[in-house]
Design a protein around this motif. Structure first.
Motif, PDB file in Angstrom:
ATOM      1  N   UNK B  44       0.790  -1.241   0.000  1.00 18.33           N
ATOM      2  CA  UNK B  44       0.000   0.000   0.000  1.00 18.33           C
ATOM      3  C   UNK B  44       0.820   1.288   0.000  1.00 18.33           C
ATOM      4  N   UNK B  45       2.033   1.319   0.604  1.00 18.37           N
ATOM      5  CA  UNK B  45       2.787   2.587   0.554  1.00 18.37           C
ATOM      6  C   UNK B  45       2.988   3.078  -0.874  1.00 18.37           C
ATOM      7  N   UNK B  46       2.838   2.186  -1.874  1.00 15.88           N
ATOM      8  CA  UNK B  46       2.986   2.620  -3.260  1.00 15.88           C
ATOM      9  C   UNK B  46       1.891   3.611  -3.639  1.00 15.88           C
ATOM     10  N   UNK B  47       0.684   3.457  -3.101  1.00 17.50           N
ATOM     11  CA  UNK B  47      -0.369   4.424  -3.440  1.00 17.50           C
ATOM     12  C   UNK B  47      -0.659   5.415  -2.311  1.00 17.50           C
ATOM     13  N   UNK B  48      -0.377   5.041  -1.076  1.00 19.84           N
ATOM     14  CA  UNK B  48      -0.595   5.980   0.033  1.00 19.84           C
ATOM     15  C   UNK B  48       0.638   6.031   0.926  1.00 19.84           C
ATOM     16  N   UNK B  49       1.345   7.135   0.975  1.00 15.27           N
ATOM     17  CA  UNK B  49       2.511   7.235   1.863  1.00 15.27           C
ATOM     18  C   UNK B  49       2.118   7.047   3.331  1.00 15.27           C
ATOM     19  N   UNK B  50       0.907   7.447   3.706  1.00 17.46           N
ATOM     20  CA  UNK B  50       0.499   7.327   5.099  1.00 17.46           C
ATOM     21  C   UNK B  50       0.305   5.869   5.511  1.00 17.46           C
ATOM     22  N   UNK B  51       0.399   4.958   4.541  1.00 12.79           N
ATOM     23  CA  UNK B  51       0.289   3.543   4.894  1.00 12.79           C
ATOM     24  C   UNK B  51       1.510   3.078   5.685  1.00 12.79           C
ATOM     25  N   UNK B  52       2.629   3.815   5.606  1.00 11.06           N
ATOM     26  CA  UNK B  52       3.834   3.399   6.342  1.00 11.06           C
ATOM     27  C   UNK B  52       3.576   3.385   7.860  1.00 11.06           C
ATOM     28  N   UNK B  53       3.152   4.540   8.464  1.00  7.15           N
ATOM     29  CA  UNK B  53       2.818   4.453   9.888  1.00  7.15           C
ATOM     30  C   UNK B  53       1.621   3.543  10.146  1.00  7.15           C
ATOM     31  N   UNK B  54       0.691   3.510   9.191  1.00  6.63           N
ATOM     32  CA  UNK B  54      -0.490   2.663   9.352  1.00  6.63           C
ATOM     33  C   UNK B  54      -0.106   1.201   9.508  1.00  6.63           C
ATOM     34  N   UNK B  55       0.779   0.721   8.616  1.00  3.29           N
ATOM     35  CA  UNK B  55       1.213  -0.677   8.678  1.00  3.29           C
ATOM     36  C   UNK B  55       2.009  -0.938   9.949  1.00  3.29           C
ATOM     37  N   UNK B  56       2.857   0.046  10.327  1.00  7.53           N
ATOM     38  CA  UNK B  56       3.661  -0.127  11.538  1.00  7.53           C
ATOM     39  C   UNK B  56       2.765  -0.338  12.745  1.00  7.53           C
ATOM     40  N   UNK B  85       9.126   1.353   4.235  1.00  7.90           N
ATOM     41  CA  UNK B  85       9.894   2.499   3.742  1.00  7.90           C
ATOM     42  C   UNK B  85      10.561   2.183   2.414  1.00  7.90           C
ATOM     43  N   UNK B  86      11.098   0.946   2.289  1.00  4.74           N
ATOM     44  CA  UNK B  86      11.729   0.558   1.028  1.00  4.74           C
ATOM     45  C   UNK B  86      10.682   0.520  -0.086  1.00  4.74           C
ATOM     46  N   UNK B  87       9.499  -0.043   0.225  1.00  7.03           N
ATOM     47  CA  UNK B  87       8.423  -0.093  -0.775  1.00  7.03           C
ATOM     48  C   UNK B  87       8.020   1.315  -1.196  1.00  7.03           C
ATOM     49  N   UNK B  88       7.988   2.246  -0.240  1.00  6.42           N
ATOM     50  CA  UNK B  88       7.628   3.634  -0.541  1.00  6.42           C
ATOM     51  C   UNK B  88       8.655   4.261  -1.480  1.00  6.42           C
ATOM     52  N   UNK B  89       9.921   3.953  -1.224  1.00  7.86           N
ATOM     53  CA  UNK B  89      10.990   4.566  -2.007  1.00  7.86           C
ATOM     54  C   UNK B  89      11.049   3.981  -3.425  1.00  7.86           C
ATOM     55  N   UNK B  90      10.856   2.659  -3.536  1.00  7.07           N
ATOM     56  CA  UNK B  90      10.943   2.008  -4.847  1.00  7.07           C
ATOM     57  C   UNK B  90       9.563   1.642  -5.356  1.00  7.07           C
ATOM     58  N   UNK B  91       8.690   2.641  -5.493  1.00  8.35           N
ATOM     59  CA  UNK B  91       7.335   2.414  -6.004  1.00  8.35           C
ATOM     60  C   UNK B  91       7.361   1.768  -7.376  1.00  8.35           C
ATOM     61  N   UNK B  92       6.482   0.799  -7.608  1.00  9.33           N
ATOM     62  CA  UNK B  92       6.291   0.143  -8.909  1.00  9.33           C
ATOM     63  C   UNK B  92       7.562  -0.497  -9.442  1.00  9.33           C
ATOM     64  N   UNK B  93       8.573  -0.677  -8.582  1.00  9.71           N
ATOM     65  CA  UNK B  93       9.786  -1.339  -9.051  1.00  9.71           C
ATOM     66  C   UNK B  93       9.896  -2.693  -8.361  1.00  9.71           C
TER      67      UNK B  93
END
Lengths: 263, 164
Positions: B44-56, B85-93
């Motif tokens: 989900x961090x790929x479409x919503x950055x706020x998913x990072x704290x959400x998942x944590x 965080x890694x997923x957020x940084x490397x979106x769609x990769x």
């Protein structure tokens, strides 16, 4: 699946000294006990810790059956760990089973490791059984507060945790409703292998997201209408305060450190 | 990332969905051989950055309710944060998709045998217990991410709630 009857967390309300203790004390005591359990090497050390945790259970007035219940899901892994030790440790041979040899040393080590796992579960369960998730969140926020000086969003994270805890029962109920609605449309959740069953959850997750996000947006609106502006200037209905009860953690911490050093 | 009130409540909603789906499927959500359906949400961090704290927070609460207790709470949550965080940084990769599988496999799979107190079984230089546990966790994670996470991501985009 009866999910609406599912209680969140393992919290059992009560009025024991352990219940009344400040969550910060409990978190710190638990952290010490868990760390010490990993440092202890001898059977006597485990025995001392077991005696202390047993005293904790008695003080908390929580029935042993709740503690045992939280261990049931790990029974298989405990048995597996024990057997792995019994057959994989070299030493005095007790009996042979085909290519496998059971040793006295393995049995001893296996038993100690299983005891350690049991004590770990008791130590953590004692906290989650006597503290409501909301109080635990408050305690975590207060403990992490000093970190906000270096930009750590302690308040925001605690607020998210509080809201999430409030949302969970609603969403569990919602999941139940959506599953029934999809079953009425012919969805099948109970047959097939693990992978097939996991995939069957997709038509449940999507509506769940849509409804949860609608609720979240409404809540954000309501919070802003009430002038929510982050942690600054927030007042509380119940303030955490240390009481005489919290002195209880001193002997716990002192005893576990002594045991860890000596045994 | 700046958190406005709406992002804050959405992150909380993501955390709640994570926990709710862990609780609904508790028997397969904890332990070495686990398929956490909730882990499909790690993309989900790929479409919503706020998913990072959400998942944590979701992982934190779910682990708090789980049987392994404190150790799972600390290290499991850390693994989730790093992967998110890694997923957020490397979106769609590829790296972004692989991060939850590899990182959870190494971190969670690495500490579980230690918590359970399993002996080290070495065979031809490999530590079998630790490696088997890492592979088992990574495999469960791969099932959740590849079979469930990617379709979930595509469907959420199709429904169109990602940009509102």
């Amino acid at each position: 699946m009866k999910m609406s009857s599912l209680a969140i967390g393992q919290y059992i309300p009560g009025s024991s000294p352990l219940h009344k203790m400040d969550p910060r004390s409990k978190i710190l005591a638990m952290a010490t006990v868990v760390t010490c359990l990993f440092l202890i090497k001898s059977g006597w050390g485990y025995l001392a810790m077991a005696a202390m945790l047993l005293a904790g259970i008695l003080v908390s007035k929580i029935g042993l059956k709740f503690i045992i219940k939280s261990m049931r899901s790990l029974l298989v892994i405990m048995a597996f760990t024990f057997l792995l030790h019994v057959f994989m440790t070299e030493g005095t041979v007790i009996f042979k089973l085909g290519p496998l040899t059971a040793t006295y040393e393995g049995m001893r080590q296996g038993a100690l490791m299983v005891i350690r796992l049991v004590l770990l579960i008791i130590a953590t369960s004692l906290v989650t059984l006597t503290t409501s998730p909301l109080t635990l969140t408050d305690g975590l926020e207060k403990l992490l507060k000093p970190l906000s000086a270096i930009g750590f969003p302690a308040h925001e994270l605690a607020m998210m945790m509080t809201i999430a805890l409030r949302f969970i029962p609603t969403l569990v109920e919602e999941t139940d409703k959506i599953m029934k609605a999809q079953m009425a449309r012919g969805a099948d959740f109970s047959s097939g292998n693990l992978i097939k069953r996991a995939k069957a959850m997709l038509p449940v997750l999507i509506p769940l997201f849509v409804s949860a996000f609608r609720r979240a947006d409404e809540l954000a609106l309501a919070m802003e209408a009430r002038c929510y502006r982050g942690g600054k200037g927030r007042t509380r209905l119940r303030n955490l305060a240390f009481t005489l009860n919290d002195l209880l953690i001193l002997p716990i911490v002192a005893a576990s450190i002594t045991v860890a050093v000596l045994a | 990332m700046k958190l406005d009130t709406r992002k804050l409540t959405r992150a909380a909603a993501i955390a709640a969905i994570y926990v709710a789906s862990c609780l609904a499927l508790a028997p397969i959500s904890y332990g070495s051989i686990q398929v956490r359906v909730a882990e499909a949400m790690t993309l989900l961090p790929m479409i919503w950055p706020e998913a990072v704290p959400g998942l944590a927070i979701g992982a934190l609460i779910a682990n708090l309710l789980g049987p392994v207790g404190a150790v799972d709470v600390i290290f499991g949550t850390i693994a989730t944060i790093i992967a998110a965080l890694v997923t957020l940084k490397y979106k769609w990769k590829t790296t972004g998709y692989a991060a939850p599988i590899v990182l959870n496999g190494i971190i969670v799979g690495g500490y579980l045998p230690f918590v359970y107190g399993m002996p080290e079984v070495t065979l031809w230089g490999f530590n079998l217990t630790v490696e088997a546990s890492m592979l088992a966790v990574a495999a469960g994670e791969a099932v959740a991410v590849l079979l469930l996470g990617i379709p979930l991501l595509n469907l959420l985009k199709k429904v169109g709630i990602e940009r509102k």
